[in-house]
Write a protein that holds these residues in place. Structure first.
Motif, short mmCIF file in Angstrom:
data_model
loop_
_atom_site.label_atom_id
_atom_site.label_comp_id
_atom_site.label_asym_id
_atom_site.label_seq_id
_atom_site.Cartn_x
_atom_site.Cartn_y
_atom_site.Cartn_z
N ILE A 42 -5.74 -3.16 5.90
CA ILE A 42 -4.50 -3.92 5.76
C ILE A 42 -4.61 -4.70 4.46
O ILE A 42 -5.38 -5.65 4.36
CB ILE A 42 -4.27 -4.86 6.96
N ASP A 43 -3.90 -4.23 3.44
CA ASP A 43 -3.92 -4.77 2.09
C ASP A 43 -5.25 -4.48 1.39
O ASP A 43 -6.23 -4.04 2.00
CB ASP A 43 -3.60 -6.26 2.07
N THR A 74 1.18 -4.95 3.09
CA THR A 74 2.16 -5.86 3.67
C THR A 74 3.33 -6.15 2.73
O THR A 74 4.42 -6.48 3.19
CB THR A 74 1.51 -7.20 4.07
N HIS A 75 3.11 -6.03 1.42
CA HIS A 75 4.17 -6.18 0.43
C HIS A 75 3.60 -5.75 -0.92
O HIS A 75 2.40 -5.55 -1.07
CB HIS A 75 4.69 -7.62 0.38
N THR A 94 3.82 1.54 3.21
CA THR A 94 4.51 0.26 3.10
C THR A 94 5.98 0.47 3.43
O THR A 94 6.39 1.56 3.84
CB THR A 94 4.31 -0.37 1.71
N VAL A 164 3.64 -2.10 13.50
CA VAL A 164 4.02 -2.51 12.15
C VAL A 164 5.53 -2.72 12.11
O VAL A 164 6.29 -1.84 12.53
CB VAL A 164 3.61 -1.44 11.11
N ASP A 175 8.75 -6.82 2.95
CA ASP A 175 7.56 -7.33 3.64
C ASP A 175 7.40 -6.65 5.00
O ASP A 175 8.37 -6.17 5.59
CB ASP A 175 7.68 -8.84 3.88
N ILE A 177 4.79 -7.08 8.81
CA ILE A 177 3.72 -7.73 9.54
C ILE A 177 3.02 -6.68 10.40
O ILE A 177 3.63 -5.67 10.78
CB ILE A 177 4.22 -8.90 10.41
N THR A 188 -0.09 -11.25 8.54
CA THR A 188 1.27 -11.62 8.13
C THR A 188 1.60 -11.27 6.69
O THR A 188 2.78 -11.35 6.30
CB THR A 188 1.51 -13.12 8.28
N GLY A 189 0.60 -10.90 5.85
CA GLY A 189 0.89 -10.86 4.43
C GLY A 189 1.33 -12.23 3.96
O GLY A 189 1.01 -13.26 4.58
#
Length: 330
Positions: A42-43, A74-75, A94, A164, A175, A177, A188-189
């Motif tokens: 995640i990221d 997440t973004h 994404t 997601v 965005d 989560i 949460t990003g």
């Protein structure tokens, strides 16, 4: 050059957090969800060096033969995405809306070139070198997602369900989560910038807004019932901490609306909120200029300025804030 280090630790069965130990721009939290057969990030960290460190720590806890085959972003801010190049075979996932922010931000090559050419004696050059000069994008390709979606996406990592959810424009135009319901955890990003009483963080910076959407996203995280919240930056949060963050966002929104209604220019509005010192423990107060300017745009329909212009304005505010602080100690 400042050394950047991170803490990599287990936060639930099969779930790990990578957390930079310093505050500041570009130091994003990342996650690993792992099973006996597959793994997911995640990221990613901001550059290949940090991403390589995250990959080394990841490999150390994975079973033999297991690889990271998916990355949830997440973004599309580079500090959550540009390290994906260390896993060239992983599927990068994404939101469809994140494509808009990818087009808005400079590429790694452009950002690397900008730091090389900006005069470090200028306000903008000094600010960017101070906060971004420790990263290296000289060999970082432009990152593009393999898979985009809108709405909800259901994944599994072994027996761990991964829920997601894409969000309306908030921190950026796209965005998401990540909820791990069986682990009572949400990533949460940058919907959330972490800060606690014992581990204060930095002021959030929100590019898309409005803040009402950011607050609604925080409420959506709370509605999951998760007990552990991994923000985009800063320490892990409890539900109590997350509610406090929602109160912070509400305060900034209310002040922005009041100052806009009074006809106060955005730069003066940001300075006013900084001078009120409602949250003096938070770093990088100049970022209030971006968040308040974003809220102003939703109130008056103005267009966002170019990214370099944004950082130039923040740099000037940071210089003034530093001068004011120095004067107050004399």
């Amino acid at each position: 050059m400042t050394t950047r280090s991170a803490n990599f630790h287990s936060i639930a069965d099969g779930v790990y957090a990578w957390q930079p130990q310093q505050r500041g721009w570009g130091l994003a939290n990342c996650g690993l969800v792992a099973s006996d057969t597959t793994a997911l990030w995640i990221d990613t960290p901001y550059d290949r060096k940090l991403a390589g460190q995250f990959l080394d720590r990841t490999r150390a806890v994975l079973r033999k033969g297991v690889t990271v085959d998916r990355i949830l972003v997440t973004h599309a801010n580079g500090d959550h995405m540009w390290g994906a190049g260390v896993l060239p075979d992983a599927e990068l996932i994404t939101t469809h809306e994140a494509l808009h922010h990818i087009a808005y931000e400079p590429t790694p090559e452009q950002q690397h070139s900008l730091l090389k050419t900006l005069d470090p004696a200028s306000d903008t050059g000094s600010y960017l070198h101070e906060h971004f000069g420790c990263f290296d994008w000289s060999d970082t390709p432009a990152i593009q997602p393999d898979t985009v979606f809108t709405g909800e996406l259901e994944l599994r990592v072994g027996d761990i369900p991964v829920q997601v959810s894409s969000l309306p424009p908030a921190h950026t135009s796209g965005d998401l989560i990540v909820h791990l319901p069986t682990r009572s955890t949400v990533f949460t990003g940058d919907i959330v910038f972490g800060s606690t009483a014992t581990q204060p963080g930095d002021h959030p910076v929100h590019w898309a807004g409005p803040l009402g959407n950011v607050i609604a996203a925080v409420e959506r995280v709370l509605a999951t019932g998760a007990e552990t919240i991994v923000p985009g930056h800063g320490p892990l949060l409890t539900r109590y901490d997350l509610r406090a963050h929602a109160e912070y966002l509400g305060h900034v929104r209310d002040r922005a609306h009041a100052l806009h209604a009074a006809g106060v220019p955005v730069a003066d509005a940001a300075q006013t909120v900084i001078d009120e010192r409602r949250y003096p423990e938070l770093g990088l107060p100049e970022r209030l200029l971006v968040t308040i300017a974003t809220e102003y745009r939703h109130l008056d329909g103005s267009e966002p300025p170019a990214m370099l212009e944004v950082f130039g304005r923040m740099a000037g505010l940071a210089r003034q804030h530093g001068a004011d602080n120095a004067a107050s100690t004399v």
